[in-house]
Design a protein around this motif. Structure first.
Motif, PDB file in Angstrom:
ATOM      1  N   ALA A 212      -4.461   3.931   1.736  1.00  0.00           N
ATOM      2  CA  ALA A 212      -3.443   3.886   0.680  1.00  0.00           C
ATOM      3  C   ALA A 212      -4.011   4.432  -0.624  1.00  0.00           C
TER       4      ALA A 212
ATOM      5  N   GLY B 133       0.830  -1.198   0.000  1.00  0.00           N
ATOM      6  CA  GLY B 133       0.000   0.000   0.000  1.00  0.00           C
ATOM      7  C   GLY B 133       0.865   1.248   0.000  1.00  0.00           C
ATOM      8  N   TYR B 134       0.654   2.133  -0.971  1.00  0.00           N
ATOM      9  CA  TYR B 134       1.460   3.344  -1.122  1.00  0.00           C
ATOM     10  C   TYR B 134       0.603   4.554  -0.749  1.00  0.00           C
ATOM     11  N   ARG B 135       1.040   5.291   0.284  1.00  0.00           N
ATOM     12  CA  ARG B 135       0.344   6.502   0.717  1.00  0.00           C
ATOM     13  C   ARG B 135       1.201   7.691   0.310  1.00  0.00           C
TER      14      ARG B 135
END
Length: 248
Positions: free
Chosen positions: A56, A33-35
């Motif tokens: 995310a 998950g990229y925030r």
């Protein structure tokens, strides 16, 4: 609800705001998950819709067997890292893609594969900084320091000082200085120099601008200081890199 893109039978990407929809996921999968706002990246050994992936901007669900086959390893434990600028730029391209129709879907799928590959590369070479490196910083302070890193990555070619960065990101100099080193294992000045010298190297390889002009554009007031900094960083003078390119 996030947009679903079936990258391959072994990988699904979910992009955009909102929850991750349930559905047919790859069998025995892991998740990333990229925030982008907080500049963090989380690994989930057993991803599922809901709390694990909440918040995310980009989520990848990938079969464990595919990761083992392609990258030779599968992470085992839940972990969160700060998002390096290299990975953030690719992730931003995935999220911000404005191409419509099948072309846009294809482009996002290709960029998602690139993002996953670079993520594994950085995991394997040990260059990722754990998010708990923020130590005693509050969540807001850590987010503002991450914003400072993003500011440097995006505006490295402009005049940047510790004061201007701290004002722009709403954090005092002392906390910015200590927190930046804790989170990114380098000083603010080192981060600025690294981005400027990287940009200079790209210009030397991709343009015919004079070496002195490139140094000035990258924030160096004279050619001597640019040459010294560049030589320390890359082991050769800017003119040597330029000559090697021309001779190739």
């Amino acid at each position: 609800m996030k947009t679903r893109i079936d990258v391959s039978p072994e990988m699904v990407a979910f992009i955009g705001p909102g929850p991750v929809p349930a559905g047919d996921w790859p069998h025995r999968s892991i998740g990333f998950g990229y925030r982008l706002g907080r500049a963090t990246m989380a690994f989930h050994p057993k991803p599922r819709p809901g709390d694990d992936l909440a918040g995310a901007d980009i989520v990848f669900v990938v079969m464990q067997s595919a990761c083992k086959r392609i990258f030779g390893t599968v992470p085992a434990q839940l972990a969160t890292w700060h998002l390096p600028s290299e990975i953030r730029v690719i992730a931003q391209a995935v999220e911000d893609c404005r191409t419509g129709g099948m072309a846009g879907t294809t482009l996002r799928a290709a960029k998602s594969i690139e993002l996953l590959c670079v993520t594994f590369e950085r995991m394997l070479d040990g260059s990722l900084i754990p998010a708990d490196g923020a130590g005693a910083l509050s969540a807001i302070e850590a987010e503002r320091i991450a914003a400072a890193r993003s500011l440097i990555d995006d505006h490295w070619h402009e005049k940047l000082t510790l004061d201007s960065i701290s004002r722009a990101c709403g954090i005092n100099r002392a906390k910015l200085t200590r927190g930046f080193r804790s989170m990114f294992a380098m000083s603010v000045a080192d981060a600025i120099a690294d981005r400027r010298l990287g940009g200079a190297r790209q210009m030397l390889l991709a343009t015919d601008l004079p070496v002195s002009s490139i140094g000035y554009r990258c924030g160096y007031l004279n050619n001597a200081s640019f040459t010294r900094a560049f030589s320390r960083r890359f082991g050769q003078a800017p003119s040597q890199l330029r000559n090697a390119r021309l001779a190739a």
